[in-house]
Design a protein around this motif. Structure first.
Motif, PDB file in Angstrom:
ATOM      1  N   PRO A 152       0.796  -1.231   0.000  1.00  0.00           N
ATOM      2  CA  PRO A 152       0.000   0.000   0.000  1.00  0.00           C
ATOM      3  C   PRO A 152       0.825   1.276   0.000  1.00  0.00           C
ATOM      4  CG  PRO A 152       0.007  -0.997   2.185  1.00  0.00           C
ATOM      5  CD  PRO A 152       0.680  -1.971   1.271  1.00  0.00           C
ATOM      6  N   CYS A 153       2.141   1.188   0.159  1.00  0.00           N
ATOM      7  CA  CYS A 153       2.984   2.381   0.090  1.00  0.00           C
ATOM      8  C   CYS A 153       4.276   2.038  -0.624  1.00  0.00           C
ATOM      9  CB  CYS A 153       3.281   2.925   1.492  1.00  0.00           C
ATOM     10  SG  CYS A 153       4.231   1.795   2.549  1.00  0.00           S
ATOM     11  N   SER A 154       4.914   3.092  -1.162  1.00  0.00           N
ATOM     12  CA  SER A 154       6.138   2.861  -1.925  1.00  0.00           C
ATOM     13  C   SER A 154       7.087   4.045  -1.714  1.00  0.00           C
ATOM     14  CB  SER A 154       5.807   2.702  -3.406  1.00  0.00           C
ATOM     15  OG  SER A 154       6.969   2.439  -4.154  1.00  0.00           O
ATOM     16  N   PRO A 155       8.394   3.766  -1.527  1.00  0.00           N
ATOM     17  CA  PRO A 155       8.946   2.424  -1.307  1.00  0.00           C
ATOM     18  C   PRO A 155       8.624   1.940   0.092  1.00  0.00           C
ATOM     19  CG  PRO A 155      10.674   4.049  -1.080  1.00  0.00           C
ATOM     20  CD  PRO A 155       9.450   4.810  -1.490  1.00  0.00           C
ATOM     21  N   PRO A 156       8.356   0.645   0.276  1.00  0.00           N
ATOM     22  CA  PRO A 156       7.989   0.147   1.601  1.00  0.00           C
ATOM     23  C   PRO A 156       9.217  -0.225   2.427  1.00  0.00           C
ATOM     24  CG  PRO A 156       7.761  -1.598  -0.018  1.00  0.00           C
ATOM     25  CD  PRO A 156       8.264  -0.385  -0.760  1.00  0.00           C
ATOM     26  N   PHE A 157       9.220   0.204   3.673  1.00  0.00           N
ATOM     27  CA  PHE A 157      10.248  -0.202   4.620  1.00  0.00           C
ATOM     28  C   PHE A 157       9.628  -1.231   5.559  1.00  0.00           C
ATOM     29  CE2 PHE A 157      11.566   3.942   3.139  1.00  0.00           C
ATOM     30  CZ  PHE A 157      12.916   3.752   2.885  1.00  0.00           C
ATOM     31  N   PHE A 158      10.229  -2.390   5.609  1.00  0.00           N
ATOM     32  CA  PHE A 158       9.651  -3.546   6.281  1.00  0.00           C
ATOM     33  C   PHE A 158       9.907  -3.483   7.783  1.00  0.00           C
ATOM     34  CE2 PHE A 158       9.578  -8.007   7.574  1.00  0.00           C
ATOM     35  CZ  PHE A 158       8.446  -8.482   6.920  1.00  0.00           C
ATOM     36  N   VAL A 159       8.831  -3.523   8.594  1.00  0.00           N
ATOM     37  CA  VAL A 159       8.945  -3.532  10.047  1.00  0.00           C
ATOM     38  C   VAL A 159       8.951  -4.955  10.584  1.00  0.00           C
ATOM     39  CG1 VAL A 159       7.863  -2.809  12.221  1.00  0.00           C
ATOM     40  CG2 VAL A 159       7.845  -1.277  10.236  1.00  0.00           C
ATOM     41  N   GLY A 160       8.020  -5.786  10.118  1.00  0.00           N
ATOM     42  CA  GLY A 160       7.939  -7.170  10.569  1.00  0.00           C
ATOM     43  C   GLY A 160       6.646  -7.801  10.098  1.00  0.00           C
ATOM     44  N   SER A 161       6.485  -9.092  10.375  1.00  0.00           N
ATOM     45  CA  SER A 161       5.266  -9.799  10.001  1.00  0.00           C
ATOM     46  C   SER A 161       4.898 -10.788  11.090  1.00  0.00           C
ATOM     47  CB  SER A 161       5.442 -10.531   8.661  1.00  0.00           C
ATOM     48  OG  SER A 161       6.335 -11.628   8.788  1.00  0.00           O
ATOM     49  N   VAL A 162       3.598 -10.966  11.293  1.00  0.00           N
ATOM     50  CA  VAL A 162       3.090 -11.944  12.247  1.00  0.00           C
ATOM     51  C   VAL A 162       1.656 -12.278  11.861  1.00  0.00           C
ATOM     52  CG1 VAL A 162       2.413 -10.118  13.866  1.00  0.00           C
ATOM     53  CG2 VAL A 162       2.696 -12.444  14.686  1.00  0.00           C
ATOM     54  N   ASN A 163       1.314 -13.558  11.912  1.00  0.00           N
ATOM     55  CA  ASN A 163      -0.040 -14.034  11.621  1.00  0.00           C
ATOM     56  C   ASN A 163      -0.553 -13.582  10.256  1.00  0.00           C
ATOM     57  OD1 ASN A 163       0.006 -15.206  14.129  1.00  0.00           O
ATOM     58  ND2 ASN A 163      -1.389 -13.750  15.079  1.00  0.00           N
ATOM     59  N   GLY A 164       0.330 -13.522   9.286  1.00  0.00           N
ATOM     60  CA  GLY A 164      -0.078 -13.149   7.930  1.00  0.00           C
ATOM     61  C   GLY A 164      -0.212 -11.656   7.707  1.00  0.00           C
ATOM     62  N   LEU A 165       0.029 -10.850   8.736  1.00  0.00           N
ATOM     63  CA  LEU A 165      -0.019  -9.393   8.611  1.00  0.00           C
ATOM     64  C   LEU A 165       1.398  -8.841   8.520  1.00  0.00           C
ATOM     65  CD1 LEU A 165      -2.769  -8.447  11.230  1.00  0.00           C
ATOM     66  CD2 LEU A 165      -3.032  -8.797   8.768  1.00  0.00           C
ATOM     67  N   ILE A 166       1.583  -7.844   7.667  1.00  0.00           N
ATOM     68  CA  ILE A 166       2.881  -7.203   7.475  1.00  0.00           C
ATOM     69  C   ILE A 166       2.761  -5.742   7.892  1.00  0.00           C
ATOM     70  CG2 ILE A 166       4.650  -6.548   5.802  1.00  0.00           C
ATOM     71  CD1 ILE A 166       3.742  -8.926   4.096  1.00  0.00           C
ATOM     72  N   CYS A 167       3.702  -5.289   8.709  1.00  0.00           N
ATOM     73  CA  CYS A 167       3.763  -3.878   9.083  1.00  0.00           C
ATOM     74  C   CYS A 167       4.882  -3.216   8.281  1.00  0.00           C
ATOM     75  CB  CYS A 167       4.025  -3.728  10.582  1.00  0.00           C
ATOM     76  SG  CYS A 167       4.014  -2.007  11.162  1.00  0.00           S
ATOM     77  N   LEU A 168       4.586  -2.085   7.668  1.00  0.00           N
ATOM     78  CA  LEU A 168       5.581  -1.367   6.872  1.00  0.00           C
ATOM     79  C   LEU A 168       5.287   0.126   6.897  1.00  0.00           C
ATOM     80  CD1 LEU A 168       3.684  -0.994   4.153  1.00  0.00           C
ATOM     81  CD2 LEU A 168       4.546  -3.247   3.619  1.00  0.00           C
ATOM     82  N   PHE A 169       6.262   0.916   6.441  1.00  0.00           N
ATOM     83  CA  PHE A 169       6.099   2.369   6.399  1.00  0.00           C
ATOM     84  C   PHE A 169       6.866   2.920   5.204  1.00  0.00           C
ATOM     85  CE2 PHE A 169       9.902   1.593   8.900  1.00  0.00           C
ATOM     86  CZ  PHE A 169      10.790   2.574   8.487  1.00  0.00           C
ATOM     87  N   ASN A 170       6.635   4.197   4.885  1.00  0.00           N
ATOM     88  CA  ASN A 170       7.346   4.853   3.793  1.00  0.00           C
ATOM     89  C   ASN A 170       8.152   6.034   4.328  1.00  0.00           C
ATOM     90  OD1 ASN A 170       5.467   6.867   4.275  1.00  0.00           O
ATOM     91  ND2 ASN A 170       4.230   6.420   2.462  1.00  0.00           N
ATOM     92  N   ARG A 171       8.737   6.800   3.438  1.00  0.00           N
ATOM     93  CA  ARG A 171       9.620   7.889   3.857  1.00  0.00           C
ATOM     94  C   ARG A 171       8.869   9.010   4.576  1.00  0.00           C
ATOM     95  NH1 ARG A 171      12.198   6.774  -1.295  1.00  0.00           N
ATOM     96  NH2 ARG A 171      14.276   5.900  -0.933  1.00  0.00           N
ATOM     97  N   ARG A 172       7.567   9.112   4.342  1.00  0.00           N
ATOM     98  CA  ARG A 172       6.763  10.122   5.035  1.00  0.00           C
ATOM     99  C   ARG A 172       6.304   9.627   6.404  1.00  0.00           C
ATOM    100  NH1 ARG A 172       4.612  10.058  -0.112  1.00  0.00           N
ATOM    101  NH2 ARG A 172       2.811   8.881   0.668  1.00  0.00           N
ATOM    102  N   ARG A 173       6.758   8.447   6.797  1.00  0.00           N
ATOM    103  CA  ARG A 173       6.392   7.815   8.056  1.00  0.00           C
ATOM    104  C   ARG A 173       4.921   7.411   8.098  1.00  0.00           C
ATOM    105  NH1 ARG A 173       8.498  12.359  10.264  1.00  0.00           N
ATOM    106  NH2 ARG A 173       6.744  12.557  11.702  1.00  0.00           N
ATOM    107  N   ASP A 174       4.299   7.241   6.935  1.00  0.00           N
ATOM    108  CA  ASP A 174       2.973   6.637   6.887  1.00  0.00           C
ATOM    109  C   ASP A 174       3.137   5.152   7.193  1.00  0.00           C
ATOM    110  OD1 ASP A 174       1.780   9.045   6.045  1.00  0.00           O
ATOM    111  OD2 ASP A 174       2.298   8.617   3.958  1.00  0.00           O
ATOM    112  N   THR A 175       2.408   4.669   8.181  1.00  0.00           N
ATOM    113  CA  THR A 175       2.568   3.302   8.654  1.00  0.00           C
ATOM    114  C   THR A 175       1.319   2.488   8.338  1.00  0.00           C
ATOM    115  OG1 THR A 175       3.875   4.212  10.476  1.00  0.00           O
ATOM    116  CG2 THR A 175       3.266   1.887  10.618  1.00  0.00           C
TER     117      THR A 175
END
Length: 412
Positions: A134-157
């Protein structure tokens, strides 16, 4: 070596699917009639009343892979409600064992691959597929239970499930005020609460040195759909790896004593349920210089000691954290003399190891930009593959957990 468990699972799935085929023309309501084919495709036929008990239908659906369930949700309203229900989602999460490997890009979007091709050097380059986050470029935070947390350069999470193509954008927080931000993503199963963690190491810079360093911790809770900001934590501690490893309810980082100190001193943990910090001693505390990495072997916290000049690595795993801290040396892998692990010297990177359950029990080592395969019996290097512009790959378990429905749950 023959695996009885794998054979049993194969028999179970085969018999179950044949049972589904034999009863498929009785399953659906008078408004819908549906037939599966052997490749999980479906089509509608004439109307019939269902004579198969709902309990059996539920049990069959629970054992289908995620992509097949998404098709089943289109069959009828009752099936859609069943598969979307919290009880069904949580039960399917425990039963589903299908995993893929995510390759978070440095400048590009996330790529993925199923596990089997990774053990075949020739197939790997043909099996990498791109995701559309949903955002680009994505910075990968982690994944658990099939969910992925990520953010972009604007700190949209975002919290995102690529299987069902749904994502939730989190409310803005004040994290990211430092260039030394570390992060993690975990799950509190006691409260069914997903938490994203962002740690800022802030300070005044003068001639390259930092003074008055302070740590600001930002915690997002899906249960309250809100952020908590904590100060005055982790004094005198600097987290090294950017993305923490979530294992058995806790997120782990290698740690040192200062921003410019990259020697791993210990391991810092964050308990996702209690929101408390802990510390673990390293398995080996000697004066010799080691290259130390924090990672995961299957579902166990692990430390990788690479001995100079870098031809072998000892793999240690944490056996029991809750009763007593106990490290065990699992095995030693041996690199070829010409192998150079570019970019893996820094402790800011983590690793993942997957042990293949097969006749040869090969070892899959995932490090930034590279996949390495070792013989399961000799632990010697077999072959490697390069994945360009990629951070450390992650083993990812697919699910149908909807990120749009994990917020603001009522208290149990």
């Amino acid at each position: 070596m023959f695996s009885f468990l794998a054979f049993r699972d194969w028999i179970h799935q085969t018999v179950l699917f044949k049972f589904l085929l034999s009863w498929c023309h009785f399953i659906f309501t008078t408004n819908h009639h549906f037939i599966f084919t052997t490749n999980h495709q479906f089509f509608f036929t004439t109307n019939h009343d269902s004579i198969l008990p709902n309990e059996i239908i539920t049990d069959i659906l629970l054992r289908l892979p995620t992509k097949s369930l998404l098709k089943c949700m289109c069959v009828s309203k009752s099936w859609h409600q069943l598969i979307s229900s919290l009880d069904f989602v949580n039960t399917h999460l425990k039963l589903n064992k299908h995993h893929i490997v995510l390759f978070p890009g440095i400048f590009e979007n996330i790529r993925f691959c199923s596990l089997p091709p990774l053990f075949n050097k020739q197939q790997l380059t043909q099996e990498l597929f791109h995701m559309d986050p949903p955002c680009s470029p994505p910075f990968f935070v982690g994944s658990v239970n099939g969910l992925i947390c990520l953010f972009n350069r604007r700190r949209d999470t975002y919290i995102w499930n690529p299987n069902i193509r749904k994502s939730k954008k989190l409310f803005k927080s004040s994290w990211g005020t430092s260039c030394y931000t570390k992060y993690g993503f975990g799950y509190d199963d006691s409260r069914d609460d997903y938490k994203a963690l962002f740690i800022d190491h802030c300070g005044n810079s003068y001639n390259g040195e930092f003074s008055n360093t302070r740590v600001v911790v930002n915690i997002y809770s899906s249960r309250t759909d809100s952020w908590t900001i904590l100060h005055d934590q982790l004094k005198g501690i600097f987290l090294l790896n950017y993305s923490g490893k979530f294992i058995n309810g806790e997120i782990y980082w290698a740690a040192s004593t200062g921003i410019h100190d990259y020697n791993v001193r210990n391991i810092i943990s964050f308990d996702v349920a209690n929101e408390t910090w802990g510390s673990l001693e390293l398995p080996i505390c000697r004066e010799e210089v080691f290259n130390i990495k924090v990672g995961v072997v299957e579902s166990e916290l692990s430390v990788l000691y690479t001995c100079k000049p870098g031809t072998t690595s000892d793999v240690w795993i944490l056996k029991d954290r809750k009763v007593n801290v106990s490290w065990m040396k699992r095995f030693t892998i041996e690199y070829p003399q010409y192998a150079i692990l570019y970019g893996f010297d820094s402790p800011i990177f983590t690793f993942s190891i997957y042990l293949r359950q097969s006749d040869d029990d090969d070892i899959l080592l995932l490090i930034p930009g590279k996949i390495m395969i070792f013989d399961g019996s000799t632990k010697k290097f077999k072959h490697t593959a390069i994945v360009k512009e990629c951070n450390t790959a992650e083993i990812y378990g697919e699910s149908i957990v909807n990120p749009l429905t994990i917020s603001c749950k009522s208290s149990a």
